[in-house]
Design a protein around this motif. Structure first.
Motif, short mmCIF file in Angstrom:
data_model
loop_
_atom_site.label_atom_id
_atom_site.label_comp_id
_atom_site.label_asym_id
_atom_site.label_seq_id
_atom_site.Cartn_x
_atom_site.Cartn_y
_atom_site.Cartn_z
N THR A 27 -0.50 3.61 18.83
CA THR A 27 -1.57 3.51 19.82
C THR A 27 -2.20 2.13 19.80
O THR A 27 -2.41 1.54 18.74
CB THR A 27 -2.64 4.59 19.54
N VAL A 28 -2.46 1.60 20.99
CA VAL A 28 -3.21 0.35 21.12
C VAL A 28 -4.38 0.62 22.06
O VAL A 28 -4.19 1.14 23.16
CB VAL A 28 -2.34 -0.79 21.68
N LEU A 79 4.62 -2.92 25.98
CA LEU A 79 4.96 -1.92 24.96
C LEU A 79 4.96 -0.52 25.58
O LEU A 79 4.07 0.29 25.31
CB LEU A 79 3.94 -1.98 23.81
N GLU A 136 -0.10 5.17 14.68
CA GLU A 136 0.76 3.99 14.53
C GLU A 136 1.35 3.54 15.86
O GLU A 136 1.93 2.46 15.94
CB GLU A 136 1.89 4.30 13.55
N ASP A 190 -4.69 -0.48 16.39
CA ASP A 190 -4.67 -1.85 16.89
C ASP A 190 -5.51 -1.92 18.16
O ASP A 190 -5.37 -1.08 19.05
CB ASP A 190 -3.23 -2.29 17.18
N MET A 191 -6.38 -2.94 18.23
CA MET A 191 -7.33 -3.00 19.34
C MET A 191 -7.40 -4.41 19.92
O MET A 191 -7.25 -5.40 19.21
CB MET A 191 -8.74 -2.64 18.85
N ARG A 248 4.29 2.71 23.52
CA ARG A 248 3.04 2.91 22.79
C ARG A 248 2.06 3.67 23.68
O ARG A 248 2.17 3.66 24.90
CB ARG A 248 2.40 1.57 22.40
N PRO A 265 -5.73 -2.29 10.89
CA PRO A 265 -5.54 -2.54 12.32
C PRO A 265 -5.60 -4.04 12.64
O PRO A 265 -6.39 -4.77 12.04
CB PRO A 265 -6.73 -1.83 12.96
N ASN A 266 -4.76 -4.46 13.56
CA ASN A 266 -4.89 -5.80 14.13
C ASN A 266 -5.91 -5.75 15.26
O ASN A 266 -5.87 -4.84 16.09
CB ASN A 266 -3.55 -6.29 14.69
N VAL A 267 -6.81 -6.71 15.27
CA VAL A 267 -7.84 -6.73 16.30
C VAL A 267 -7.84 -8.10 16.97
O VAL A 267 -7.94 -9.13 16.30
CB VAL A 267 -9.23 -6.45 15.69
N ARG A 312 -0.56 -1.48 7.02
CA ARG A 312 -1.51 -2.59 7.24
C ARG A 312 -2.77 -2.09 7.95
O ARG A 312 -2.73 -1.07 8.64
CB ARG A 312 -0.86 -3.73 8.02
N ALA A 333 -0.12 -9.58 16.25
CA ALA A 333 -0.13 -8.93 17.57
C ALA A 333 -0.48 -7.45 17.45
O ALA A 333 -0.22 -6.81 16.44
CB ALA A 333 1.24 -9.11 18.22
N THR A 334 -1.08 -6.92 18.52
CA THR A 334 -1.42 -5.50 18.56
C THR A 334 -0.23 -4.73 19.12
O THR A 334 -0.09 -4.58 20.32
CB THR A 334 -2.65 -5.24 19.44
N THR A 335 0.59 -4.25 18.22
CA THR A 335 1.82 -3.56 18.65
C THR A 335 1.82 -2.11 18.17
O THR A 335 2.82 -1.42 18.31
CB THR A 335 3.04 -4.28 18.05
N GLY A 336 0.72 -1.66 17.61
CA GLY A 336 0.68 -0.34 16.97
C GLY A 336 0.72 -0.57 15.47
O GLY A 336 1.56 -1.31 14.97
N LYS A 337 -0.21 0.07 14.78
CA LYS A 337 -0.47 -0.23 13.37
C LYS A 337 0.33 0.65 12.43
O LYS A 337 0.08 1.84 12.32
CB LYS A 337 -1.97 0.01 13.14
N PRO A 338 1.31 0.11 11.71
CA PRO A 338 1.96 0.95 10.69
C PRO A 338 0.98 1.27 9.58
O PRO A 338 -0.02 0.56 9.40
CB PRO A 338 3.11 0.07 10.18
N SER A 339 1.25 2.33 8.81
CA SER A 339 0.28 2.76 7.79
C SER A 339 0.12 1.71 6.69
O SER A 339 -0.82 1.74 5.92
CB SER A 339 0.72 4.09 7.19
#
Ligand SMILES: Cc1ncc(C[n+]2csc(CCOP(=O)(O)OP(=O)(O)O)c2C)c(N)n1
Ligand code: SF4
Lengths: 362, 261
Positions: free
Chosen positions: B60-61, B99, B58, B79-80, B102, A207-209, A205, A197-203
């Motif tokens: 931002t989406v 969220l 971290e 994340d996109m 975010r 990016p989730n797309v 991992r 899921a796109t929940t905000g990317k911790p450093s």
């Protein structure tokens, strides 16, 4: 202690959604299912659900995409014209493999049509509807009890397969009041971790797309292969149906949803007149219970498919039966509900017109 | 060989030299597919620079559109989600509702935001969704090969207005930013550009402010960037930027249309 109430189908479905831990609902009013939005706007919001009345079904389904992509348990509901508007979004959701619940409380069409109950959207729900090779898991309730029960199952199936699940009901099931018992269900025991899921990317991992764009045809075919393998697994694992009065049956009625309940009454009338008739009620319309139909077909004198449309599921019955037994159809269209007497009459007509053929041994 | 030379140019040997300017980490190390001189690349870079400097990568989406920037999710290191054509603000709405802590932005072209997605744009802004909408106005449909956009200027030639847009053919250019600025739900509406270094600096300030407002839960921030499409306009990048000043600015003048009270 089971929690038993007298409720409309739409309300029972909405109540079950809250109990199933649905975090967000996005929808647009349309008869005969507006009670879902209304119930959730009241009860759902009180119990912490995000409920947004969107500007259209197009916006609703794309909000479902966004919320599901952000990892939430999410749903929308509508009726036929509104579901048509959602088709592009549903195709995107299927491609991106986002779990969610879609509810179609089917009314009579085509066009603006009527607000009366219909099963005219079978093809749209089961065969795709939107563009591309995708499948929804489609559950067909036939009582207010199942309007509630299938909500939990739908969310669990959606999460398990990362696939949109549709509850395909009709206007009567949405509007009628029946007794409903709410099962024990703790969402905490069912919610899945969604690392994609796109929940905000911790450093830690990349990016989730969430995307449905695969420019190279080889890549797109690969995605399709993965989807088709998933659908094949669903066809192996998740078929659900109900058989009634079928043990000694020489004739079989195949019907789903409200039509199955009416048909069962018609079957009882036929049995009272000495005809050995049974009922197969598909509960999952995709995956379709084709194996049971295929194995039963060779010992049947005839199959009558009853639908509230011009004959849609009958095509799947014919595909499953592959000529092993004669298949006839009886349907009413445009929002007309057939009566049990009509079913009995259609049955007797079939029984008198089908040439008795020797029944093969198993 | 060409590949090596390119790599050499991108990461030159800088031993002994002080690094004063480099790709922000938030912008992924991938080669843009954008045409030379295209505004999309600059806006991508500035947006990612701002996110990096605010240290909100971290949290931002982003939501990418359908248009030339459909690949934004391959360049932006957050994340996109890739939305259907026109629906990015509806998708962003839902992400933000799920969220709320975010930072959420959508990035959309003029066809995406002001034609097929007009309803979503207006209603997202009218609800005052606490997100940032970045609107790239290049007055044309770049991705599909240069057709008329809602923002195409009168007289402007496109592949579907081969003799120039006229009122009879396509009606008036849609000033959607002016429309959005009327809505009480929006906090900040501004029109920027990226045709000069100074304009880029101004855009950077506007984007920084927008994320600050989002943190303060002020409502929708809407940042239009008057951009170019050298390929669609059939000009060199320099010609395109000069044309933009002369022809776009009179109708789409840069500046703030609405600022938070
Ligand atoms: C439903 C739908 N209709 C049409 C298209 C085709 N399409 C893709 S991008 C685009 C226009 C993009 O123009 P704009 O938003 O101005 O972005 P630009 O490419 O100029 O950056 C169109 C019409 C599509 N992908 N989906
Ligand atoms: S077609 Fe136009 S908008 Fe698209 S990348 Fe090229 S210059 Fe940019």
């Amino acid at each position: 202690m089971a929690d038993i109430r007298l409720m409309k189908g739409n309300e029972a479905l909405a109540e079950a959604a809250i109990r199933a831990g649905c975090q967000a609902y996005f929808g647009y009013p349309i008869t005969p299912q507006s009670e879902v939005l209304e119930y959730l706007a009241n009860e759902g919001r009180k119990r912490g659900m995000i409920v947004l009345q969107a500007e259209s079904e197009v916006a609703s389904i794309n909000m479902v995409y966004g919320a599901a992509g952000a990892g939430a348990r999410v749903m929308t509901s509508s009726s036929s014209p509104g579901i048509s508007l959602m088709m592009e979004g549903i195709s995107y959701i299927a491609c991106a493999e986002l779990p969610c619940l879609l509810v179609n409380v089917n009314r009579g069409g085509p066009g603006l049509g009527t607000i009366q109950p219909s099963q005219g959207d079978y093809f749209q729900a089961v065969k795709g509807g939107g563009h591309g090779d995708y499948r929804l898991i489609v559950l067909a309730p036939s009582s207010v009890q199942e309007m509630a029960d299938f909500v939990y199952d739908a969310f669990d199936l959606a999460d398990k397969y990362r696939n949109p699940v549709m509850i395909l009901a009709d206007g009567a099931l949405g509007q009628m009041m029946e007794k409903v018992a709410f099962r024990e269900y703790d969402p905490k025991d069912h919610m899945m971790v969604k690392p994609w899921a796109t929940t905000g990317k911790p450093s830690t991992r990349p990016p989730n797309v969430i995307t449905t764009l695969h420019m190279l045809p080889e890549q797109m075919e690969e995605v399709n292969r993965r989807l088709q393998a998933k659908y094949a697994g669903i066809q192996q694992q998740e078929v659900r149906y109900e058989l009634l009065d079928a043990e000694d049956a020489e004739y079989l009625v195949v019907a789903y949803g409200l039509a199955a309940r009416i048909a069962h009454r018609g079957i009882q009338l036929a049995r009272a007149r000495g005809h050995k008739v049974g009922l197969l009620r598909p509960i999952t319309l995709f995956p379709y219970p084709e194996k049971v139909l295929k194995s039963m077909a060779k010992r049947l004198q005839g199959i009558l498919v009853v639908e509230m449309n011009a004959g849609q599921m009958v095509e799947d019955v014919r595909l499953a039966v592959e000529g092993r037994a004669p298949v006839q159809f009886y349907g009413r269209m445009g929002g007309i509900i057939p009566s049990p007497d009509e079913v009995t009459e259609a049955l007797e007509k079939m029984i008198t017109t089908t040439v008795t053929h020797p029944v093969e041994a198993d | 060989m060409a590949q090596e030379i390119m790599e050499e140019m991108i990461t030159p040997d800088v031993e002994g030299m002080e690094c004063v300017y480099q790709r922000p980490e938030t912008l992924l190390d991938a080669r843009f597919h954008y045409c030379p001189g295209c505004g999309h690349s600059v806006v991508h870079r500035v947006l990612m620079e701002v996110i990096q400097e605010l240290a909100i990568t971290e949290k931002t989406v982003g939501v990418a559109p359908v248009g030339c920037s459909v690949f934004a999710d391959r360049y932006m290191g957050v994340d996109m989600q890739g939305a259907a054509h026109g629906r990015a603000s509806a998708v962003a709405t839902a992400v933000k509702r799920i969220l709320p802590d975010r930072y959420v932005f959508s990035y959309q072209g003029d066809g995406d935001l002001a034609a097929i997605g007009t309803a979503e744009t207006i209603h997202t802004c009218n609800r005052g969704e606490n997100i940032l909408i970045v609107f790239i106005n290049n007055a044309i449909y770049g991705m599909t090969g240069g057709q008329m956009a809602p923002t195409t200027l009168l007289g402007m030639k496109t592949s579907t207005t081969p003799t120039g847009r006229t009122l009879e053919i396509g009606g008036h250019p849609l000033k959607i930013t002016e429309l959005v600025a009327q809505l009480p739900g929006v906090a900040y509406v501004t029109r920027q550009s990226v045709h000069t270094p100074n304009a880029v600096r101004q855009l950077k300030k506007a984007l920084t402010k927008s994320f600050q407002y989002q943190k303060e839960v002020r409502g929708t921030c809407f940042v239009e960037v008057v951009s170019n499409c050298p390929s669609g306009w059939k000009m060199t990048p320099l010609q395109a930027n000069a044309w933009l000043v002369e022809n776009m600015f009179p109708l789409y003048p840069p500046g703030d249309l609405r600022t938070p009270q």
